[in-house]
Design an enzyme around this catalytic site. Structure first.
Site, short mmCIF file in Angstrom:
data_model
loop_
_atom_site.label_atom_id
_atom_site.label_comp_id
_atom_site.label_asym_id
_atom_site.label_seq_id
_atom_site.Cartn_x
_atom_site.Cartn_y
_atom_site.Cartn_z
N THR A 124 0.82 -1.21 0.00
CA THR A 124 0.00 0.00 0.00
C THR A 124 0.85 1.26 0.00
O THR A 124 1.98 1.26 0.53
CB THR A 124 -0.92 0.02 1.24
N TYR A 152 -2.10 0.15 10.77
CA TYR A 152 -2.22 -0.44 9.43
C TYR A 152 -0.95 -0.20 8.62
O TYR A 152 -0.42 -1.13 7.98
CB TYR A 152 -3.43 0.17 8.72
#
Length: 324
Positions: A124, A152
Site C-alpha cells: 500500500t 495499518y
C-alpha cells in the site's frame, strides 16, 4: 500454471481470478470470507469460471498448517489483509496478526515449498505515511523514505519489507506492489475502505456522504484491470521483477480531488450529492500520486485506463448489481 490467491474472493481477487481463468490458469482461492460481499463474488466466479479451474478453500492466513497444505502452486498472489486504517486503530493486535504475522506465514509456507513459487504481495501507499511537507511533484517514487503511520501502515509496511527481504535472504522470487486507490467492478466499498465505490454507491442511491477533512485530498485512481495486468506482467518477467518494489497508481493523468470525484459522479448521473463533513482521520494523506516510471522502465508496463472510462465501467457494474 496454477495460482493461489489469498483473499481471492475480495474485490481485487475476484477480478484476478477471472482474468487468470480466462488465460487457462488453475485458480485456488484461500479466503476466510470475512469481507462483506464475498458470497456474491463467489457466486459470480462459479457462474463465470469453469469448475475444473477453480477451487475455493475456506481458510485464514493466520492458520499456518492449513495455509502450508495449499501452497504447492506456481504463483502466490497475496491479497488477504485487514484493509482499513480505522479498524487498525481500534484493534491493532488483530491488524498485526492478519497483516504482519499472516504475511510472514505466507512467505514461510512459500519458502518451505518443494518448488519455490513466485510471490506477488499487495502492499500500500500508506507505507509512506502522511507525506506532510513532501513535494509530490510528478509523483512519489519508490525511494521515498518509509514512514509507517497508523497500525495499518506498520503492519503492511512490515509485510512489505519481509517480502522484499525474503528474496535477498532466501532467494524466494517476491514482487511488492505499493498500490494507490484501486477501483472497479466487484468492489464492495464502505466508508472505511474502497472510497471510490463507496461514493459511487452513495450518489447512485441518493444517500448522504461523509467527507473526512476538507475533501481537497488528492488521489490517483487505478482501474483494477490495469493492476491485474501489472501483476501478470511481473510474473511473466519474473527475472526482472523479483526482489523489486513497484509503486503503482493512476499517476498524474488519473489524479483527482475527493470532492471533485463526487462532482464527476454528480455530473455523470445528473444528480446532486448530499455532503457532510467530519474531522480528518489519523494517517490520512493530503495528497498521494504514484510515480509509475520504475514500472515502465523495468517491465515496460504503462497504465491504460483513464478514470473517466474506469468510473463509467464501475457505475455500469453498480447499476447492474442494483437490478439483480
Amino acid at each position: 500454471m496454477e495460482a493461489l490467491i489469498t483473499g481471492g474472493t475480495g474485490f481485487i481477487g475476484t477480478n484476478l481470478s477471472l482474468s487468470l481463468a480466462k488465460k487457462g490458469w488453475k485458480v485456488r482461492i484461500f479466503d476466510n470470507l470475512s469481507r462483506g460481499g464475498t458470497n456474491r463474488n463467489i457466486d459470480f466466479l462459479k457462474r463465470n469460471v469453469n469448475g475444473k479451474k477453480l477451487k475455493i478453500v475456506i481458510g485464514d492466513i493466520r492458520d499456518f498448517p492449513k495455509l502450508k497444505d495449499n501452497i504447492g502452486v506456481d504463483v502466490i498472489f497475496h491479497l488477504a489483509a485487514q484493509v482499513a486504517v480505522t479498524n487498525s486503530v481500534l484493534n491493532p493486535r488483530e491488524d498485526f496478526e492478519v497483516n504482519a504475522l499472516g504475511s510472514l506465514n505466507v512467505l514461510e509456507a512459500a519458502r518451505a515449498a518443494r518448488h519455490k513459487p513466485v510471490v506477488v504481495y499487495s502492499s500500500t501507499n500508506k507505507v509512506y505515511g502522511n507525506l506532510n511537507g513532501v513535494k509530490i511533484g510528478k509523483g512519489v517514487k519508490e525511494n521515498q523514505p518509509l514512514d509507517l503511520y497508523s497500525p495499518y501502515g506498520c503492519s503492511k509496511g512490515a509485510a512489505d519489507q519481509y517480502a522484499r527481504d525474503y528474496y535477498r535472504i532466501y532467494n524466494l522470487p517476491t514482487v511488492v506492489f505499493r498500490q494507490s486507490c484501486i477501483y472497479g467492478p466487484h468492489q464492495m466499498g464502505v466508508e472505511d475502505q474502497g472510497w471510490v465505490a463507496h461514493f459511487a454507491k452513495k450518489v447512485l442511491n441518493s444517500e448522504p456522504i461523509t467527507i473526512f477533512g476538507t475533501g481537497k485530498q488528492v488521489r490517483d485512481l487505478l482501474y483494477v484491470d490495469d493492476l491485474v495486468e501489472a501483476y501478470l506482467t511481473a510474473v511473466k518477467e519474473v527475472k526482472k521483477s523479483q526482489g523489486q518494489v513497484f509503486n503503482i497508481g493512476g499517476g498524474i493523468a488519473n489524479s483527482i480531488g475527493i470532492v471533485d470525484a463526487i462532482r464527476w459522479l454528480e455530473k455523470e448521473l445528473n444528480v446532486k450529492a448530499n455532503l457532510k463533513y467530519a474531522k480528518v482521520r489519523p494517517g490520512d494523506q493530503k495528497i498521494f500520486i504514484s510515480d509509475n516510471s520504475k514500472l515502465k522502465k523495468v517491465l515496460g508496463f504503462e497504465i491504460k485506463t483513464s478514470y473517466n472510462d474506469g468510473l463509467r465501467k464501475l457505475l455500469l457494474w453498480l447499476q447492474e448489481e442494483k437490478q439483480r
